[in-house]
Design a protein around this motif. Structure first.
Motif, PDB file in Angstrom:
ATOM      1  N   ARG A   2       0.895  -1.132   0.024  1.00 28.79           N
ATOM      2  CA  ARG A   2       0.075  -0.244  -0.143  1.00 28.79           C
ATOM      3  C   ARG A   2       0.902   1.293   0.078  1.00 28.79           C
ATOM      4  NH1 ARG A   2      -5.212   0.012   2.374  1.00 28.79           N
ATOM      5  NH2 ARG A   2      -4.721   1.968   3.477  1.00 28.79           N
ATOM      6  N   ALA A   3       0.645   2.121  -0.973  1.00 30.94           N
ATOM      7  CA  ALA A   3       1.409   3.426  -1.048  1.00 30.94           C
ATOM      8  C   ALA A   3       2.948   3.283  -0.797  1.00 30.94           C
ATOM      9  CB  ALA A   3       0.760   4.417   0.240  1.00 30.94           C
ATOM     10  N   GLY A   4       3.469   2.063  -1.511  1.00 31.12           N
ATOM     11  CA  GLY A   4       4.866   1.760  -1.515  1.00 31.12           C
ATOM     12  C   GLY A   4       5.486   1.192  -0.096  1.00 31.12           C
ATOM     13  N   GLU A   5       4.521   1.183   0.648  1.00 28.92           N
ATOM     14  CA  GLU A   5       5.094   0.407   1.921  1.00 28.92           C
ATOM     15  C   GLU A   5       4.451  -0.740   2.067  1.00 28.92           C
ATOM     16  OE1 GLU A   5       6.113   2.498   5.980  1.00 28.92           O
ATOM     17  OE2 GLU A   5       4.355   3.798   5.059  1.00 28.92           O
ATOM     18  N   VAL A   6       5.236  -1.832   2.804  1.00 31.10           N
ATOM     19  CA  VAL A   6       4.874  -3.238   2.588  1.00 31.10           C
ATOM     20  C   VAL A   6       3.900  -3.447   3.489  1.00 31.10           C
ATOM     21  CG1 VAL A   6       6.527  -3.830   4.422  1.00 31.10           C
ATOM     22  CG2 VAL A   6       5.586  -5.336   3.191  1.00 31.10           C
ATOM     23  N   SER A   7       2.753  -3.770   3.518  1.00 28.99           N
ATOM     24  CA  SER A   7       1.502  -4.067   4.241  1.00 28.99           C
ATOM     25  C   SER A   7       1.246  -5.344   4.994  1.00 28.99           C
ATOM     26  CB  SER A   7       0.210  -3.562   3.484  1.00 28.99           C
ATOM     27  OG  SER A   7      -0.998  -3.773   4.393  1.00 28.99           O
ATOM     28  N   LYS A   8       1.850  -6.531   4.126  1.00 26.55           N
ATOM     29  CA  LYS A   8       1.786  -7.899   4.907  1.00 26.55           C
ATOM     30  C   LYS A   8       2.819  -8.473   4.160  1.00 26.55           C
ATOM     31  CE  LYS A   8      -3.294  -7.630   4.432  1.00 26.55           C
ATOM     32  NZ  LYS A   8      -4.624  -7.662   3.581  1.00 26.55           N
ATOM     33  N   ALA A   9       3.428  -9.303   4.955  1.00 20.84           N
ATOM     34  CA  ALA A   9       4.758 -10.089   4.585  1.00 20.84           C
ATOM     35  C   ALA A   9       4.726 -11.157   5.349  1.00 20.84           C
ATOM     36  CB  ALA A   9       5.873  -9.001   4.750  1.00 20.84           C
ATOM     37  N   VAL A  10       5.683 -12.015   4.787  1.00 19.52           N
ATOM     38  CA  VAL A  10       5.691 -13.302   5.653  1.00 19.52           C
ATOM     39  C   VAL A  10       7.280 -13.777   5.359  1.00 19.52           C
ATOM     40  CG1 VAL A  10       4.878 -14.681   3.506  1.00 19.52           C
ATOM     41  CG2 VAL A  10       5.323 -15.726   5.843  1.00 19.52           C
ATOM     42  N   THR A  11       8.203 -14.210   6.532  1.00 20.05           N
ATOM     43  CA  THR A  11       9.341 -14.395   6.614  1.00 20.05           C
ATOM     44  C   THR A  11       9.627 -15.891   5.792  1.00 20.05           C
ATOM     45  OG1 THR A  11       9.288 -15.598   8.576  1.00 20.05           O
ATOM     46  CG2 THR A  11      10.077 -13.340   8.588  1.00 20.05           C
ATOM     47  N   LEU A  12      10.836 -15.675   4.952  1.00 20.88           N
ATOM     48  CA  LEU A  12      10.881 -17.168   4.402  1.00 20.88           C
ATOM     49  C   LEU A  12      12.624 -17.592   4.107  1.00 20.88           C
ATOM     50  CD1 LEU A  12       8.991 -17.052   1.051  1.00 20.88           C
ATOM     51  CD2 LEU A  12       8.619 -18.624   2.951  1.00 20.88           C
ATOM     52  N   PRO A  35      10.062  -4.506  11.735  1.00 19.25           N
ATOM     53  CA  PRO A  35       9.401  -4.896  12.766  1.00 19.25           C
ATOM     54  C   PRO A  35       9.173  -6.595  12.765  1.00 19.25           C
ATOM     55  CG  PRO A  35       8.117  -3.021  12.677  1.00 19.25           C
ATOM     56  CD  PRO A  35       9.179  -3.145  11.298  1.00 19.25           C
ATOM     57  N   LEU A  36       8.925  -7.150  11.411  1.00 25.94           N
ATOM     58  CA  LEU A  36       8.922  -8.606  11.217  1.00 25.94           C
ATOM     59  C   LEU A  36      10.007  -9.128  11.660  1.00 25.94           C
ATOM     60  CD1 LEU A  36       7.311 -10.939  10.332  1.00 25.94           C
ATOM     61  CD2 LEU A  36       7.618 -10.372   7.989  1.00 25.94           C
ATOM     62  N   SER A  37      11.154  -8.704  10.782  1.00 25.09           N
ATOM     63  CA  SER A  37      12.657  -9.210  11.301  1.00 25.09           C
ATOM     64  C   SER A  37      12.900  -9.246  12.662  1.00 25.09           C
ATOM     65  CB  SER A  37      13.533  -8.360  10.428  1.00 25.09           C
ATOM     66  OG  SER A  37      13.238  -8.443   8.929  1.00 25.09           O
ATOM     67  N   TYR A  38      12.407  -8.465  13.504  1.00 31.44           N
ATOM     68  CA  TYR A  38      12.685  -8.151  14.997  1.00 31.44           C
ATOM     69  C   TYR A  38      11.837  -9.408  15.711  1.00 31.44           C
ATOM     70  CZ  TYR A  38      11.472  -6.789  19.701  1.00 31.44           C
ATOM     71  OH  TYR A  38      11.226  -6.685  20.862  1.00 31.44           O
ATOM     72  N   GLN A  39      10.498  -9.342  15.240  1.00 27.31           N
ATOM     73  CA  GLN A  39       9.668 -10.405  15.807  1.00 27.31           C
ATOM     74  C   GLN A  39      10.177 -11.831  15.664  1.00 27.31           C
ATOM     75  OE1 GLN A  39       7.095  -9.235  17.578  1.00 27.31           O
ATOM     76  NE2 GLN A  39       6.349 -11.085  18.261  1.00 27.31           N
ATOM     77  N   ALA A  40      10.610 -12.073  14.300  1.00 24.25           N
ATOM     78  CA  ALA A  40      11.296 -13.207  13.889  1.00 24.25           C
ATOM     79  C   ALA A  40      12.539 -13.693  14.663  1.00 24.25           C
ATOM     80  CB  ALA A  40      11.300 -13.383  12.335  1.00 24.25           C
ATOM     81  N   GLY A  41      13.208 -12.581  15.429  1.00 24.64           N
ATOM     82  CA  GLY A  41      14.058 -13.173  16.218  1.00 24.64           C
ATOM     83  C   GLY A  41      15.547 -12.147  16.073  1.00 24.64           C
ATOM     84  N   GLY A  60      20.749 -16.147   8.625  1.00 22.11           N
ATOM     85  CA  GLY A  60      19.597 -17.035   8.459  1.00 22.11           C
ATOM     86  C   GLY A  60      19.034 -17.761   9.653  1.00 22.11           C
ATOM     87  N   GLN A  61      19.164 -17.207  10.780  1.00 19.98           N
ATOM     88  CA  GLN A  61      19.043 -17.627  12.045  1.00 19.98           C
ATOM     89  C   GLN A  61      17.682 -16.706  12.412  1.00 19.98           C
ATOM     90  OE1 GLN A  61      21.856 -17.865  15.209  1.00 19.98           O
ATOM     91  NE2 GLN A  61      23.333 -18.464  13.775  1.00 19.98           N
ATOM     92  N   PHE A  62      16.548 -17.166  11.918  1.00 24.36           N
ATOM     93  CA  PHE A  62      15.184 -16.476  12.322  1.00 24.36           C
ATOM     94  C   PHE A  62      13.746 -17.528  12.180  1.00 24.36           C
ATOM     95  CE2 PHE A  62      13.705 -16.067   7.989  1.00 24.36           C
ATOM     96  CZ  PHE A  62      14.884 -15.829   7.255  1.00 24.36           C
ATOM     97  N   GLN A  63      12.890 -16.978  12.700  1.00 22.91           N
ATOM     98  CA  GLN A  63      11.729 -17.794  12.529  1.00 22.91           C
ATOM     99  C   GLN A  63      11.046 -17.619  11.159  1.00 22.91           C
ATOM    100  OE1 GLN A  63       8.370 -16.650  15.233  1.00 22.91           O
ATOM    101  NE2 GLN A  63       7.023 -18.177  14.386  1.00 22.91           N
ATOM    102  N   GLU A  64      10.978 -18.830  10.576  1.00 23.05           N
ATOM    103  CA  GLU A  64      10.346 -18.895   9.265  1.00 23.05           C
ATOM    104  C   GLU A  64       8.876 -18.829   9.394  1.00 23.05           C
ATOM    105  OE1 GLU A  64      11.749 -22.070   6.488  1.00 23.05           O
ATOM    106  OE2 GLU A  64      11.436 -20.936   4.737  1.00 23.05           O
TER     107      GLU A  64
END
Lengths: 324, 324
Positions: free
Chosen positions: A213-223, A271-277, A298-302
């Motif tokens: 949305r408006a150039g900013e990520v709105s939904k994302a998933v770690t992989l 904030p997602l990368s933070y939440q993933a560890g 590579g050490q994070f919650q997938e």
């Protein structure tokens, strides 16, 4: 020694502010933020906040230095691209005052800002990227659709898919200094990276962008996409990036990777990368203390997804207009 | 009798969901929400949530009815414009089941969706509005800048300021069914209104828009602008609007009011009107119970500002994909 961190031009980055506050407070440190407008909602979520002049104002740097001294700041993390060259110029002054400017150097700032320079860099270093042209380079007929955007500029403003020569002719004049790019269909990925003060990669978290949305990520998933993680190391260490960056790529239906953009700053999805560890405030505190950091690449919650929604902050106008 | 309310196509409207949940729970009621995607973050903030087919799917209405029966729903509040005609068609079926569809009738839905029809309506009723043209109506030379946008469409996508004939020629072809409007400089206002089931205005809260991101208000402040409140009564009761609406206007530097748009649904800034004192869930509960509502037009806290920032909701992908 407690480590206080200053994040400048904080704007709407309330979640980033909150996570720094929470983690730094655990370590005895504080997060201080600035903006030029009292309407920046994230101001009110830090341990303390200050208004500053605009980044292009002659007094901007002095005001930042004054805040740093008052708040015993050890690290400055700027968020706004147009402030980067201004702060980079006085990096020495910060250093003399024992303050780390957690920002890549001027050469990298320039390369990342100018999408055509970055394209040339990618080509020279065999980093896969869409074919790109300046308007004067278009000689033969292109195969449409193409993609046109300003050569410089933060976010996705003024970017258009172009479907034919008529649209091309129009938009090369309509957009100031455009770059014309091969249109790549596929899935967008962003890799949040953190590099140490010597340019060594510490962390890389790829996330798949689900909606923008408006150039900013709105939904994302770690992989855990190994190729993206390996490229992230190659790219950040090749360039010599310092501190946070985000790298944008597309993976095509044919499973080819194409790199599009590098922003030498915290991306909206951090904030997602933070939440993933990835504990950015802790890692940066260790950097500031001169501790050796063990890479956690590579050490994070997938498979962790982030959905975003707007949260309102209510304040009386009279309170807003009394901010300093 | 407890009143359960269903809000459909909830998307990112987490704050709206929260305020309905909080107020309805006080009254013994519940808020239930739906979306077609498990990635809609606001789903997870209601008392209960359901996935549905897309609104244009043949099974959409049956699914909504099934949810209404299971959850003993008394009122449906739809948010997505493309769902309005679909739900309006089966208004009788809802009524037979004792459910109020809190939505204006088809004539109003059509007028509000088609910016040219609305322009004609404004003109006929002496409601001040910018001069507007369809592309085939442009005969003489216009005085630039003008503003061009799709005749129908939610949000500010595909809207452009046009500065000369060359840009005009291009964009009238580039945009599907455009409407060309006199460009009005000034300050944007939105009036959040709530009307009763007979079309009587109950509440009108004008707010000044301070910043707009991606067509949604980001910062706003409530203001008791009597002229806007009076016009809101005139417009909503003249049209016969039922339930929530938001009316958009510009006040020019010469202090002239120009009305631009009406959306017969909750606008993005409704949490501000709620915070300023308009208890929508309570008022709608009273409507559902057939209680007479005393208008509270102009009764709200003035000078209350709303700043918005993104809040993340983290969920494991496996949890998201198991939603029903």
């Amino acid at each position: 020694m407690k480590t206080n961190i200053l994040i400048t031009t904080i704007g709407r980055r309330g979640t980033l502010t909150n996570l720094f506050k929470e983690e730094l407070n655990k370590l005895g440190g504080r997060v201080i933020v600035t903006d030029n407008s009292p309407l920046a909602p994230a101001l009110y979520q830090a341990d303390n906040h200050y208004l500053t002049p605009r980044v292009d104002d002659d007094n901007y740097v002095d005001r930042i230095l004054e805040i740093c001294q008052k708040e015993e700041i050890k690290v400055i993390i700027p968020l706004l691209e147009s402030s980067f060259p201004i702060l980079d110029k006085v990096r020495d002054v910060f250093e003399e005052n024992g303050i780390i400017l957690l920002l890549s150097n001027q050469d990298i700032i320039t390369k990342c800002k100018d999408k055509y320079q970055l394209y040339k860099y990618f080509k020279e270093h065999n980093i896969p990227t869409p074919q790109s042209y300046l308007s004067e380079e278009i000689t033969s007929s292109l195969s449409f659709p193409m993609f046109i955007k300003p050569r410089t500029g933060q976010g996705s403003q003024n970017t258009y898919k172009i479907n034919n020569n008529q649209e091309l002719d129009f938009f090369v004049k309509y957009i100031d200094s455009p770059i014309i790019q091969e249109y790549i269909a596929g899935t967008e990925y962003t890799i949040d990276t953190l590099s140490g003060l010597k340019g060594n990669l510490i962390s890389a978290v790829p996330r798949k962008r689900i909606e923008v949305r408006a150039g900013e990520v709105s939904k994302a998933v770690t992989l855990k996409e190994e190729r993206l993680i390996n490229w992230a190391k190659n790219i950040t260490e090749g360039l010599g990036i310092i501190g946070p960056a985000n790298i944008q790529a597309i993976i095509t239906p044919e499973d080819e990777i194409k790199f599009i953009e590098i922003n030498p700053r915290f991306g909206g999805g951090v904030p997602l990368s933070y939440q993933a560890g990835v504990n950015y405030p802790l890692l940066i505190t260790k950097m500031a203390k001169g501790q050796k950091l063990k890479p956690i690449i590579g050490q994070f919650q997938e498979g962790l997804a982030m959905l975003r929604y707007d949260t309102p902050l209510f304040m009386e106008l009279s309170v807003l207009s009394s901010q300093k």
